[in-house]
Design a protein around this motif. Sequence first.
Motif, short mmCIF file in Angstrom:
data_model
loop_
_atom_site.label_atom_id
_atom_site.label_comp_id
_atom_site.label_asym_id
_atom_site.label_seq_id
_atom_site.Cartn_x
_atom_site.Cartn_y
_atom_site.Cartn_z
N UNK A 121 -13.69 -31.52 46.52
CA UNK A 121 -13.64 -30.23 45.57
C UNK A 121 -14.56 -30.38 44.45
N UNK A 122 -14.98 -31.54 44.25
CA UNK A 122 -15.99 -31.64 42.86
C UNK A 122 -17.40 -31.31 43.21
N UNK A 123 -17.87 -31.47 44.75
CA UNK A 123 -19.15 -31.36 45.24
C UNK A 123 -20.02 -31.83 44.18
N UNK A 124 -20.32 -33.06 44.06
CA UNK A 124 -21.33 -33.55 43.30
C UNK A 124 -22.07 -34.68 43.91
N UNK A 125 -23.26 -35.04 43.55
CA UNK A 125 -24.01 -36.14 43.96
C UNK A 125 -23.91 -37.22 42.91
N UNK A 126 -23.96 -38.46 43.33
CA UNK A 126 -24.24 -39.65 42.61
C UNK A 126 -25.60 -40.14 42.08
N UNK A 127 -25.91 -40.68 41.05
CA UNK A 127 -26.94 -41.55 40.77
C UNK A 127 -26.95 -42.64 41.91
N UNK A 128 -28.06 -43.22 42.26
CA UNK A 128 -28.09 -44.23 43.27
C UNK A 128 -27.74 -45.50 42.35
N UNK A 129 -27.79 -46.64 43.19
CA UNK A 129 -27.30 -47.78 42.53
C UNK A 129 -28.29 -48.26 41.57
N UNK A 130 -29.45 -48.37 41.72
CA UNK A 130 -30.38 -48.74 40.95
C UNK A 130 -30.49 -48.18 39.63
N UNK B 275 -28.12 -46.33 38.68
CA UNK B 275 -26.62 -46.67 37.58
C UNK B 275 -26.77 -48.00 37.20
N UNK B 276 -27.30 -49.02 37.59
CA UNK B 276 -27.48 -50.35 37.08
C UNK B 276 -28.34 -50.22 35.82
N UNK B 277 -29.45 -49.39 35.84
CA UNK B 277 -30.27 -49.18 34.68
C UNK B 277 -29.52 -48.66 33.54
N UNK C 56 -18.54 -46.90 37.95
CA UNK C 56 -18.53 -46.22 39.27
C UNK C 56 -18.16 -44.98 39.31
N UNK C 57 -17.47 -44.28 38.40
CA UNK C 57 -17.00 -42.57 38.55
C UNK C 57 -17.92 -41.91 38.51
N UNK C 58 -17.60 -40.61 38.91
CA UNK C 58 -18.47 -39.59 38.70
C UNK C 58 -18.75 -39.20 37.23
N UNK C 59 -18.00 -39.58 36.50
CA UNK C 59 -18.16 -39.11 35.15
C UNK C 59 -19.18 -39.91 34.56
N UNK C 60 -19.52 -41.06 35.25
CA UNK C 60 -20.78 -41.85 34.42
C UNK C 60 -21.99 -41.50 35.49
N UNK D 66 -18.93 -34.15 33.47
CA UNK D 66 -19.65 -34.86 34.45
C UNK D 66 -21.01 -34.81 34.02
N UNK D 67 -21.81 -35.81 34.45
CA UNK D 67 -23.18 -36.03 34.41
C UNK D 67 -23.78 -36.61 33.43
N UNK D 68 -25.10 -36.60 33.24
CA UNK D 68 -25.89 -37.50 32.41
C UNK D 68 -25.99 -36.52 31.13
N UNK D 69 -26.50 -37.18 29.85
CA UNK D 69 -26.86 -36.38 29.08
C UNK D 69 -26.22 -36.58 27.61
N UNK D 70 -25.44 -37.66 27.79
CA UNK D 70 -24.76 -37.83 26.43
C UNK D 70 -25.61 -38.23 25.13
#
Length: 810
Positions: free
Chosen positions: A153-162, A164-166, A531-535, A551-555
Amino acid sequence: MLTGTRAFTLGVVALGALVAAAGAGCGSDSGDDASDPSCVSTREYFTSQVYGKAMQTCAGCHTPGGAADARGAKFKIYRDTYPDFVTANIESIRDYAKLEIDGKPVLLRKPLGEREHGGGAVLTEDSDDYKILSKFVNDLRSGNDKTCDGDGQLGVQYLDNRTTARKAAITLAGRFPTDEEFAQAGSDEGLDQFILKLTNEDLFYDRLREIWNDALLTERGLDAGNGATFFNAPELYDDRYPGYSSVNRDWTSRSITQEPMRLIEYIVRNNLPFSDVVAGSYVVANPYLAKLYGIPHDKPVAPENFLEWKRIDFSPVQNRQDNANSPMETTARPVAGLLSTPAFLNRWETTPTNKGRKRSRIVLKNFLATDILKFAQRPVDSTALTSVQNPTANSPMCSVCHTVVDPIAGGFRGFNENNMSRFDAADKWHDDMLPPGINSVQMPPQSYGSALMWLGAQIPRDPRFGISIAQVMYKGIIGDDPLAFPEDKDAPEYQDRVRAYNIQNDWFVKVGAEFAASNFDLRKLVVNIVRSAYFRAVSGDSTKDGLHQGLGQGRLLTPEMLGRKFRATTGLYFFLNAAAVKDEQRSRDGYLRSDFISDNDWRLVYGGIDSGDTTKRIETMSPIMVATSQYAASIVACRVTAYDFTKVAADRRLFKNVELNTMPFTPRANADAPLGAVPDAEAKIRENIKQLYFRLLGETVETDSAQVTGVYNLFVDVWKDLEDTDLKGGGKNKGLPNYRCVAQDDWDKGVTFAPDNNGNLQASFPKLADRPDKTPYQPGMKLDRDDNFTIRSWQAVLTYMLMDYRYTHE
């Protein structure tokens, strides 16, 4: 989220792998596709329709402590301020719906005013709200519950692992991953291990203390004079005693102020259950604090031992002598994690009329996920209260809160309401308040003498504890408050906002339960958050802003985080002055002070807090914050560009793909000569810009992309201007004009510290080798000339990128 400060990429995409909602399954009794975005689960129907519309009136009286509850009503409705109120309410309705009279559920008779309903008729049988309630009750009675996949139901795409690690390395530990760590994080298991590794690093503990001080605000500053409560070492705070010095008083004040956060750091450093934050029966002290408390420590009192925070299994000793002729009275104070520390007790002071309720509010908010200020609607008519004897206990408008607040306030019995830190086990509690306890469980009388220890031991047994710790860490890492239940049921995005709230609420319940099951291992909780969608969410449907809240980046990075990001990505903290000062009271690694971290004025200018007058961080950049970030970016770019070029390419952080002589064109002999492109130079410059995009801004771009082309054009324009000015000036435009931009110190090698005239430890760096005249530049030499116009061109590029929104936000 798609609105506000978040930079959330648009476009409809598939979901990665958000942790499923607690209790949610993959099917339903109706046979609907549970992953269908249009699927409406029983939980969501209850939240948006039943609670959000049909039962709002019921919640006012039937909430625990409300008017109906006070009259003995069996049916209860928990307000949305109660963690996981959805599950609690569905189960309450499910049980009560089993009761029926003449074949009709009592729950459907009462709202019509039947069966002696104390609230009279609140719904009519032909109203939409009553029809909603009837459908829900009948579905529960028939077992026709429906579950949906919250992920789909959220319908979002994640950052890739690389990526995310950064992001994790920068935000959690203030550093940039190595190539080996990027490779490790390529798998999901490897990413988890890398995140755990970050939580064992010194700068993570700084971040941890900041997160919890944002919640508890105990670092407002507590003077060493508080030691008079204990009367063990008056020489640390009273100038009438031999051995007193202002230096010792200053370090003692820092120690007593930092105690709560150092306790949290100690618990996590030593892999102890995080429940010790309220239930720990030991003290974590350095030599100053130990001497103040009259307990042993194996290190002497000295500034170099400030960071020797150790566990001591003794209670602080409190002495009292009313006059010179009376015997000394000695008391062992109860210890309950940070709740019994002078810094907490003084920051959340009480009075003879407040009676510990402020402390109770802070305990509820930060350790039981309950904001009591939002717990119930405020009364409009104050005269309705003044006509009631002891309204906090006898008026439903007051008791709805006080039945929750007052028993926990009783856990602080014995702590003086005038001298905040003083403890007397014989102090009486207030007869006009409910007895001390928690969750309707009264404290046994034999525990009255150590009431706070009893309360601290009970708190982690409440499921809300795990949820609360998850919410505090979520706020610290993600930068957003947990979503609030949407109140405007007529808003266009109401259904999506309810769905977003449900998914996040269920996620908190799930990770809170996993945190508790892991024996309160905070590191595993951090992994779940990262690991969550919130990050990690990076893109979604632009028409679903309501669904994508949080959700998402930009904090917006806090000043402390921005200071560490400068260090992580460029290798250099932002220093206001060229000289660097050791921050000897923060971390053992001896890292250098950033003014964004240690200087109170810079922190406040950039939206930080001082835990006293300023207690809430600014979350949207103001004009002065923009100007501050631009100034800092220009200083860092100026200093670090030349310094990075003093290293061999393999050791550089920023310019691995280019050299000092990597010019887009060959310098001209005269102003009328045409510019000739240098073969392969453009490709190398573009590749380096591509690498800077990832390192500084966290974006993966191609060398021929519009982003890279724009920055490349900036580089070329600056280079042309410098080259042209040099020609017109007769070859006199090759020096670095600002002394800050000259590379003469080797900041990465062998820093030593010595006290300056003010006693601050000043950094001294090895000098780079002198460069003889007309000698070709070699790595390791002082760099004060820009013969090829490339240093200043790269400074312009770096300044531009460090000023970017994507740099000041993550």
